[in-house]
Structure formats: structure tokens, C-alpha cells
Design a protein around this motif. Structure first.
Motif, PDB file in Angstrom:
ATOM      1  N   GLN B 105      39.600  25.627  36.354  1.00 48.42           N
ATOM      2  CA  GLN B 105      38.350  26.566  36.815  1.00 48.42           C
ATOM      3  C   GLN B 105      37.517  26.745  35.690  1.00 48.42           C
ATOM      4  O   GLN B 105      37.820  26.775  34.554  1.00 48.42           O
ATOM      5  CB  GLN B 105      38.839  27.644  37.608  1.00 48.42           C
ATOM      6  N   VAL B 106      36.445  27.233  35.966  1.00 48.58           N
ATOM      7  CA  VAL B 106      35.526  27.431  34.843  1.00 48.58           C
ATOM      8  C   VAL B 106      35.975  28.774  33.823  1.00 48.58           C
ATOM      9  O   VAL B 106      36.098  28.546  32.610  1.00 48.58           O
ATOM     10  CB  VAL B 106      34.150  27.736  35.363  1.00 48.58           C
ATOM     11  N   ALA B 107      36.498  29.671  34.791  1.00 50.45           N
ATOM     12  CA  ALA B 107      36.889  31.019  33.854  1.00 50.45           C
ATOM     13  C   ALA B 107      38.201  31.191  34.418  1.00 50.45           C
ATOM     14  O   ALA B 107      38.424  31.547  35.782  1.00 50.45           O
ATOM     15  CB  ALA B 107      35.920  32.044  34.251  1.00 50.45           C
ATOM     16  N   SER B 108      39.161  31.265  33.738  1.00 48.32           N
ATOM     17  CA  SER B 108      40.449  31.600  34.417  1.00 48.32           C
ATOM     18  C   SER B 108      40.818  33.107  33.935  1.00 48.32           C
ATOM     19  O   SER B 108      40.990  33.391  32.918  1.00 48.32           O
ATOM     20  CB  SER B 108      41.638  30.750  33.696  1.00 48.32           C
ATOM     21  N   PHE B 109      40.954  34.035  34.990  1.00 47.32           N
ATOM     22  CA  PHE B 109      41.212  35.490  34.851  1.00 47.32           C
ATOM     23  C   PHE B 109      42.621  35.686  35.361  1.00 47.32           C
ATOM     24  O   PHE B 109      43.048  34.718  36.525  1.00 47.32           O
ATOM     25  CB  PHE B 109      40.359  36.122  35.567  1.00 47.32           C
ATOM     26  N   ASP B 110      43.131  36.565  35.108  1.00 45.62           N
ATOM     27  CA  ASP B 110      44.288  36.884  35.626  1.00 45.62           C
ATOM     28  C   ASP B 110      44.053  37.643  37.041  1.00 45.62           C
ATOM     29  O   ASP B 110      44.869  37.618  37.904  1.00 45.62           O
ATOM     30  CB  ASP B 110      45.280  38.095  34.865  1.00 45.62           C
ATOM     31  N   VAL B 111      43.023  37.924  36.962  1.00 47.09           N
ATOM     32  CA  VAL B 111      42.526  39.048  38.138  1.00 47.09           C
ATOM     33  C   VAL B 111      41.494  38.144  39.126  1.00 47.09           C
ATOM     34  O   VAL B 111      40.469  38.745  39.584  1.00 47.09           O
ATOM     35  CB  VAL B 111      41.992  40.334  37.791  1.00 47.09           C
ATOM     36  N   GLY B 112      41.721  36.835  39.156  1.00 46.47           N
ATOM     37  CA  GLY B 112      40.787  36.072  39.891  1.00 46.47           C
ATOM     38  C   GLY B 112      40.376  36.537  41.233  1.00 46.47           C
ATOM     39  O   GLY B 112      39.028  36.733  41.528  1.00 46.47           O
ATOM     40  N   VAL B 113      41.144  37.016  42.085  1.00 43.07           N
ATOM     41  CA  VAL B 113      40.654  37.429  43.338  1.00 43.07           C
ATOM     42  C   VAL B 113      39.957  38.467  43.216  1.00 43.07           C
ATOM     43  O   VAL B 113      38.950  38.698  44.110  1.00 43.07           O
ATOM     44  CB  VAL B 113      42.144  37.706  44.109  1.00 43.07           C
ATOM     45  N   VAL B 114      40.322  39.498  42.529  1.00 47.50           N
ATOM     46  CA  VAL B 114      39.633  40.769  42.433  1.00 47.50           C
ATOM     47  C   VAL B 114      38.182  40.563  42.073  1.00 47.50           C
ATOM     48  O   VAL B 114      37.241  41.021  42.227  1.00 47.50           O
ATOM     49  CB  VAL B 114      40.286  41.682  41.445  1.00 47.50           C
ATOM     50  N   PHE B 115      38.027  39.710  40.842  1.00 50.05           N
ATOM     51  CA  PHE B 115      36.672  39.386  40.337  1.00 50.05           C
ATOM     52  C   PHE B 115      35.773  38.871  41.417  1.00 50.05           C
ATOM     53  O   PHE B 115      34.810  39.260  41.687  1.00 50.05           O
ATOM     54  CB  PHE B 115      36.917  38.499  39.102  1.00 50.05           C
ATOM     55  N   LEU B 116      36.418  37.916  42.152  1.00 49.04           N
ATOM     56  CA  LEU B 116      35.634  37.178  43.145  1.00 49.04           C
ATOM     57  C   LEU B 116      35.247  38.190  44.078  1.00 49.04           C
ATOM     58  O   LEU B 116      34.213  38.074  44.604  1.00 49.04           O
ATOM     59  CB  LEU B 116      36.637  36.145  43.775  1.00 49.04           C
ATOM     60  N   LEU B 117      35.973  38.996  44.583  1.00 51.10           N
ATOM     61  CA  LEU B 117      35.609  39.993  45.742  1.00 51.10           C
ATOM     62  C   LEU B 117      34.581  41.005  44.946  1.00 51.10           C
ATOM     63  O   LEU B 117      33.500  40.889  45.867  1.00 51.10           O
ATOM     64  CB  LEU B 117      36.655  40.749  46.058  1.00 51.10           C
ATOM     65  N   SER B 160      42.702  41.832  54.170  1.00 43.45           N
ATOM     66  CA  SER B 160      43.474  40.575  54.589  1.00 43.45           C
ATOM     67  C   SER B 160      43.734  39.956  53.138  1.00 43.45           C
ATOM     68  O   SER B 160      44.799  39.410  53.037  1.00 43.45           O
ATOM     69  CB  SER B 160      42.770  39.713  55.416  1.00 43.45           C
ATOM     70  N   ILE B 161      42.919  40.193  52.128  1.00 40.54           N
ATOM     71  CA  ILE B 161      43.578  39.545  50.822  1.00 40.54           C
ATOM     72  C   ILE B 161      44.561  40.340  50.329  1.00 40.54           C
ATOM     73  O   ILE B 161      45.502  39.858  49.693  1.00 40.54           O
ATOM     74  CB  ILE B 161      42.083  39.533  49.909  1.00 40.54           C
ATOM     75  N   ILE B 162      44.570  41.630  50.522  1.00 42.22           N
ATOM     76  CA  ILE B 162      45.581  42.613  49.950  1.00 42.22           C
ATOM     77  C   ILE B 162      46.903  41.723  50.688  1.00 42.22           C
ATOM     78  O   ILE B 162      48.021  41.944  49.721  1.00 42.22           O
ATOM     79  CB  ILE B 162      45.373  43.953  50.174  1.00 42.22           C
ATOM     80  N   ALA B 163      46.742  41.544  51.938  1.00 40.99           N
ATOM     81  CA  ALA B 163      47.933  41.228  52.384  1.00 40.99           C
ATOM     82  C   ALA B 163      48.660  39.703  51.821  1.00 40.99           C
ATOM     83  O   ALA B 163      49.746  39.603  51.359  1.00 40.99           O
ATOM     84  CB  ALA B 163      47.687  40.817  53.914  1.00 40.99           C
ATOM     85  N   ILE B 164      47.721  38.836  51.298  1.00 40.35           N
ATOM     86  CA  ILE B 164      48.003  37.953  50.555  1.00 40.35           C
ATOM     87  C   ILE B 164      48.611  37.970  49.172  1.00 40.35           C
ATOM     88  O   ILE B 164      49.591  37.573  48.917  1.00 40.35           O
ATOM     89  CB  ILE B 164      46.736  37.109  50.385  1.00 40.35           C
ATOM     90  N   MET B 165      47.949  39.221  48.760  1.00 44.10           N
ATOM     91  CA  MET B 165      48.468  39.414  47.414  1.00 44.10           C
ATOM     92  C   MET B 165      49.824  40.139  47.322  1.00 44.10           C
ATOM     93  O   MET B 165      50.865  39.750  46.624  1.00 44.10           O
ATOM     94  CB  MET B 165      47.646  40.417  46.683  1.00 44.10           C
ATOM     95  N   MET B 166      49.963  40.557  48.583  1.00 36.06           N
ATOM     96  CA  MET B 166      51.577  41.306  48.677  1.00 36.06           C
ATOM     97  C   MET B 166      52.475  40.258  49.103  1.00 36.06           C
ATOM     98  O   MET B 166      53.372  40.187  48.288  1.00 36.06           O
ATOM     99  CB  MET B 166      51.499  42.162  49.933  1.00 36.06           C
ATOM    100  N   THR B 167      52.201  39.233  49.557  1.00 37.79           N
ATOM    101  CA  THR B 167      53.277  38.142  49.594  1.00 37.79           C
ATOM    102  C   THR B 167      53.298  37.438  48.421  1.00 37.79           C
ATOM    103  O   THR B 167      54.620  36.793  48.218  1.00 37.79           O
ATOM    104  CB  THR B 167      52.739  37.136  50.662  1.00 37.79           C
ATOM    105  N   ALA B 168      51.981  36.983  47.810  1.00 40.14           N
ATOM    106  CA  ALA B 168      52.415  36.235  46.604  1.00 40.14           C
ATOM    107  C   ALA B 168      52.857  36.996  45.346  1.00 40.14           C
ATOM    108  O   ALA B 168      53.046  36.407  44.466  1.00 40.14           O
ATOM    109  CB  ALA B 168      50.654  35.685  46.433  1.00 40.14           C
ATOM    110  N   GLU B 169      52.472  38.358  45.505  1.00 40.59           N
ATOM    111  CA  GLU B 169      53.001  39.246  44.359  1.00 40.59           C
ATOM    112  C   GLU B 169      52.357  38.962  43.005  1.00 40.59           C
ATOM    113  O   GLU B 169      52.627  38.977  41.994  1.00 40.59           O
ATOM    114  CB  GLU B 169      54.458  39.278  44.101  1.00 40.59           C
ATOM    115  N   THR B 170      51.028  38.205  43.244  1.00 40.05           N
ATOM    116  CA  THR B 170      50.210  37.852  42.066  1.00 40.05           C
ATOM    117  C   THR B 170      48.644  38.108  42.640  1.00 40.05           C
ATOM    118  O   THR B 170      48.493  37.651  43.798  1.00 40.05           O
ATOM    119  CB  THR B 170      50.500  36.611  41.625  1.00 40.05           C
ATOM    120  N   VAL B 171      47.637  37.860  41.693  1.00 40.62           N
ATOM    121  CA  VAL B 171      46.211  37.923  41.861  1.00 40.62           C
ATOM    122  C   VAL B 171      45.854  36.701  41.229  1.00 40.62           C
ATOM    123  O   VAL B 171      44.598  36.165  41.103  1.00 40.62           O
ATOM    124  CB  VAL B 171      45.507  39.009  41.541  1.00 40.62           C
ATOM    125  N   ASP B 172      46.838  35.995  40.564  1.00 40.61           N
ATOM    126  CA  ASP B 172      46.344  34.645  39.872  1.00 40.61           C
ATOM    127  C   ASP B 172      46.045  33.658  40.792  1.00 40.61           C
ATOM    128  O   ASP B 172      47.027  33.281  41.700  1.00 40.61           O
ATOM    129  CB  ASP B 172      47.190  34.238  38.826  1.00 40.61           C
TER     130      ASP B 172
END
Ligand code: SF4
Ligand code: SF4
Lengths: 161, 347
Positions: B105-117, B160-172
Motif C-alpha cells: 500500500q502507499v502508506a502503511s499505518f498501524d491505524v489504517g482503518v481509522v485514518f480511512l474513516l 460496523s467497522i468497529i464490529a470488524i475491529m472487535m473480531t479482528a482485534e486489530t486495525v491494521d
């Protein structure tokens, strides 16, 4: 007369389709139905349109396009300048000036016979009104021109079509 | 290798390539949209410019470029000029964090999803500013509707993204993709689409609202608002709005592929630990296939459904999606505590 088949079902369907606005509408089933329907169209791909300038549609019989004036067996215009067509014309786009006919079988003939094709609504009333079957609408529909003046057809032009 | 200049160079090259590719996808997408809409409506569609009409979008762009660039009287000039950029830029920016290939990806963040939102929420400014600055009542109404709609649906989407983060236990995002890979006969069921079906449905529908696509394109409804926020825009400014809309669509589809459809991974195909060039190309290919499938879905929906009424839109947003996604969050929490992988425990 019995209703055509399907009419009754359609009526009933319409009745059920009108929902009470206070009732909660559910979108799921209609949306799914719609998606299936459009998918069918995508997969079937039978266009109802044609590649127009390459492929031309043959007009249906009775199609009302450009006018023409007819000639009789002797090559004279059939029109006797009776003004019935211009009277009948709802768009008032036929201009006739009569003159004495040089022939014995009729009194008058048109000296001027102009139809303004830009005003004409192609209703065919002129053809209906004509007692001598002298004017007729042809199925020609692709009639572009660059100026408005070109779209006023005079007697020569109408006779030559 | 660890030279900072070197890594900057790599980042720039990645950015240029990915942006160039997105910009190439947009005309392609416009072409597909016109073709598919034609098929749905039993027409033929563009087929004159270039082979099978492929150059039609280019012709459209050239036409727009030669249009007069108008600024309406009384318009707030700077905001008026800024608005299209504000729609376009966030959409492109948001794409930077979406992994298009294995860890690519162009920019790899640890907080990818949050940045995107965060970033994709910015595009509402473009619509609102465009509507405000045009000094036209219809545009203003369009802008207002856009902001109200995006704010409402952002909530459902975030939940709904939070639900994903909860199952994945990560935001990467790469980690989320790795977790969706599965082997064996039921490998496909590892996708979040099946692990989190409610979140997936809510997210997909909210994404339509977020990108102003048809069943929810109240901001630009032609019938009442004559184009809404972009009524007054002409030429390339209009084209920028248009591009922004399509890029937003690509970004949202990319995000959905990443979050719900397993991103660049494919079940049954082992994810290599040190990917070679071929693996990279394959993963980009998988990503593109999924991306285009979703884009097709977008177009398919657009030409099937009529526009919702404004009250219906708000009703669905606030009375259905937000409660449903809240309940989903609760269910996810319970499932997490019980150690279930799927919301509905499978045999
Ligand atoms: S077709 Fe109708 S409108 Fe045209 S000239 Fe005849 S009567 Fe007039
Ligand atoms: S109605 Fe027929 S005959 Fe009479 S003026 Fe018109 S074209 Fe001529």
C-alpha cells in the motif's frame, strides 16, 4: 367483450402493489426482484435499438414523413388549388397562390405551393382533406438542412419528390 | 537500504503508480457504467469512439475540457474553486492505506482503518462547500442533504467497522486480511462477509450513501434539485466532481474488499511469507477481480433501484441501520467472550 387475458391479473397486482403509506414498507423483496430482473437483461443482451446511421429502420406503413405533390398521367400536377389542405392544416403551414389553369378539365392550378416543413406537425390532415389525391406524405424521415429557408419547400421541390 | 532517501523514493514511486492506476480505472469504470446501463435498458451503449467504444470516456473528457469555465455571479470564488478538489482529494488520499497486494500500500499505518474513516469523511466538506458557494438555492439544498446524509450514514458505517475491529482485534488492514484467509473446504467462510454478515450488509449499504451513489444520491437528484451541489459547475470543475465520485466508489469498494472479502488473499492459496514478484502480481490480480466485482455490484444497483425519498433515507439510516449495527456490536462482544468465530455458530 371478455377482457384480454392477463388484464385481470394485472389489475389485481396493481391493487396489492399500492401499499398503505402508514404501513412499514419492506425493501428487501422488491430490491431482490429488481436486481434479478436487471441481471436478466444484462445477460440476455437483446438491444431494442439499432445502429442508426448504419442500419436504417423501415418505417411502418402509414408513416407520415415529408410531403410530395403527385402528378397525373399527363405529367401535370394533380392539385387544383382548392385550398382545402391549407384550410385543414392545423399548423397553417401551407401557402397556396392560385392561377388560371391552361387546361380544360379544371379551372385553377397553383402558381405557388409552399409548405413550411419547420412548422408542419406531420399530422396528415392535408392528405385527408385533398379531394384530388394530389398531396401525400411519404415515409422519408431523415430530412436535415442547414438553414430554415431550405425547409420551406416550393412547388417544384414538392413535385420532384 | 535503510537510507531515508531510499524509502522516500520507494514511497513516491508507489504513490505515483497507484494513483496513475486509479486514474486509469476511472475512465474504464465510466465506460463500464455506460455499457452496463445500456444493457440493462436494452440499448447498445457507446460503440463509436475507438474499438467497441473504449475511447468514449476520453471523448467525454475532451468535451468537458473545452467547455466554458463559468463562475456564477455572487459565488464565493475561492470556496467555489476549492470544493471539487475537496471532493476529489480525500477519495484519493483514502486509497493510500488500502492494500492492493501482499503488504503493498502507499502508506502503511498501524491505524489504517481509522485514518480511512477520517479522511473519507472529509469529502462531505466538498459537497457542502460546493452547494454553499454556488449561490444557488438548489445547490445549497443539495449540499445540505449531502451533509445530513453522510453524517447519518457515517455512524452506521463506523459502528460496523468497529464490529470488524472487535473480531479482528486489530486495525491494521493487512492483518485483517491475513485473518480472513482460510484453507480447507470451508476456507471461504473465513471471510468477514460470513463472520460478520450484519456488519457487512450495513457497511455495503452505508457505502452507497457515503459515496452518493444512486439509491441514495439525494444530494444530486436531477428531478428536484437539477443536479444538486454541482448544478453550477461546468467544464473541468464538474469533471473533478465526477472523478471524485468515481474515485470514492473505487476506494469504498477497495475497503469493502479488504474488510469483508479477504482483500488480496484467496482461500486455498497459501500466503507466502516472502512474496516474489509473481506472488505480488497474483495478489494484485485477486484484489482487482474482487474490486471489479464490487464495482459491478455498485453499477448494477444503480441502474436497478430508483432514488429513495429523503425521509426514507433518513429513516433507514437512523431507525434501522444504527440500531441494527449497535445490536450487532453487542452480539459480537458476546461472541467474542464465548470464543465463537462466527456470529452464528457453525457446525
Ligand atoms: S401534415 Fe398536417 S401540419 Fe403538415 S402540412 Fe399537412 S395538414 Fe399541415
Ligand atoms: S387540397 Fe389537394 S387539390 Fe386542394 S389545394 Fe391542397 S393539394 Fe391542391
Amino acid at each position: 367483450m371478455a377482457n384480454p387475458p392477463g388484464a385481470r391479473e394485472e389489475k389485481q397486482e396493481r391493487k396489492t402493489a399500492t401499499t398503505d403509506p402508514r404501513k412499514k414498507a419492506s425493501f428487501t423483496v422488491p430490491v431482490a426482484k429488481g436486481l434479478i430482473n436487471t441481471l436478466k437483461h444484462i445477460l440476455r443482451r437483446e438491444p431494442n435499438t439499432i445502429h442508426y446511421p448504419d442500419e436504417k429502420r423501415t418505417p411502418y406503413p402509414g408513416y407520415r414523413g415529408e410531403h410530395r405533390l403527385k402528378r397525373d398521367e399527363l405529367g401535370r400536377e394533380k392539385c387544383v388549388a382548392c385550398f382545402l389542405c391549407s384550410t385543414a392544416c392545423p399548423a397553417h403551414c401551407i401557402e397556396i397562390v392560385a392561377e388560371e389553369a391552361p387546361w380544360d378539365d379544371r379551372e385553377k392550378r397553383p402558381r405557388l405551393f409552399n409548405i413550411d416543413m419547420m412548422r408542419c406537425i406531420y399530422c396528415g390532415m392535408c392528405e385527408e382533406a385533398c379531394p384530388c389525391d394530389a398531396i401525400e406524405l411519404t415515409p422519408v424521415f431523415n430530412i436535415p438542412s442547414r438553414t430554415r429557408a431550405e425547409k420551406i419547400y416550393d412547388k417544384e421541390k414538392l413535385l420532384s419528390l | 537500504m535503510t537510507d531515508p532517501l531510499y524509502s522516500i523514493l520507494i514511497a513516491v514511486i508507489k504513490a505515483v503508480i497507484i494513483f496513475a492506476v486509479i486514474l486509469q480505472i476511472v475512465p474504464l469504470l465510466v465506460y463500464f457504467e455506460r455499457k452496463i446501463s445500456a444493457w440493462i435498458q436494452d440499448r447498445i451503449g457507446p460503440n463509436r469512439v475507438g474499438p467497441i467504444g473504449l475511447l468514449q470516456p476520453l471523448a467525454d473528457v475532451i468535451k468537458l475540457a473545452f467547455k466554458e469555465d463559468l463562475t456564477p455571479q455572487g459565488a464565493d470564488k475561492w470556496i467555489y474553486r476549492l470544493a471539487p478538489v475537496l471532493v476529489y482529494a480525500p477519495a484519493v488520499l483514502a486509497f493510500t492505506v488500502i492494500p492492493v497486494g501482499i503488504d503493498l500500500q502507499v502508506a502503511s499505518f498501524d491505524v489504517g482503518v481509522v485514518f480511512l474513516l477520517t479522511i473519507s469523511g472529509f469529502s462531505v466538506y466538498g459537497l457542502a462547500f460546493g452547494g454553499w458557494a454556488s449561490n444557488n438555492k438548489y445547490s445549497l439544498l443539495g449540499g445540505l442533504r449531502a451533509s445530513a446524509q453522510m453524517i447519518s450514514y457515517e455512524v452506521a458505517m463506523g459502528l460496523s467497522i468497529i464490529a470488524i475491529m472487535m473480531t479482528a482485534e486489530t486495525v491494521d488492514l493487512n492483518e485483517i486480511i491475513r485473518q480472513q484467509w482460510g484453507s480447507g473446504t470451508l476456507g471461504l467462510l473465513e471471510w468477514n462477509l460470513f463472520k460478520q454478515p450484519i456488519a457487512a450488509v450495513v457497511f455495503i449499504i452505508a457505502a452507497f450513501a457515503e459515496t452518493n451513489r444512486l439509491p441514495f444520491d439525494l444530494a444530486e437528484c436531477e428531478a428536484e434539485l437539477i443536479g444538486g451541489f454541482h448544478t453550477e459547475y461546468t467544464g473541468l470543475k464538474f469533471a473533478t466532481f465526477f472523478m471524485g465520485e468515481y474515485v470514492a466508489m473505487i476506494t469504498m469498494s477497495g475497503l469493502m474488499v479488504t474488510l469483508f472479502l479477504g482483500g488480496w488473499s484467496v482461500p486455498w492459496v497459501e500466503i507466502p511469507t516472502s512474496p516474489s514478484m509473481v506472488d505480488m502480481a497474483l495478489s494484485i490480480g485477486f484484489f482487482s477481480v474482487k474490486l471489479f466485482a464490487l464495482l459491478f455490484f455498485y453499477i448494477w444497483i444503480r441502474w436497478t433501484l430508483p432514488r429513495f425519498r429523503y425521509d426514507q433515507l433518513m429513516g433507514i439510516g437512523w431507525k434501522v441501520f444504527i440500531p441494527v449495527s449497535l445490536v450487532n456490536l453487542g452480539l459480537t462482544a458476546v461472541a467474542g467472550v464465548l470464543g465463537w468465530k462466527w456470529l452464528i455458530p457453525l457446525p
